[in-house]
Design a protein around this motif. Structure first.
Motif: not given
Length: 64
Positions: A53-64
């Protein structure tokens, strides 16, 4: 299955996929793991998915 796949079941206890988590993060503009877990009611049973879940949060933040 690849952990980057939207069909990947991140939370086995609650049967939640990566795609569902990504959509929720984007829709609700979630930025931290605690809020994500509380809001979706995931990551709070066995805790085995919290790293993913933490990895997914980081991936989504990187896309923004």
């Amino acid at each position: 299955m690849d952990k980057k796949s939207r069909e990947y079941e991140v939370c086995l206890c609650h049967h939640v996929t990566r795609g569902e988590v990504e959509d929720f993060i984007r829709e609700h503009q979630i930025t931290d793991l605690k809020t994500l877990c509380e809001s979706m009611d995931i990551g709070n049973k066995c805790g085995g998915c919290r790293e993913d879940l933490d990895m997914i949060l980081s991936d989504c933040a990187a896309e923004a």
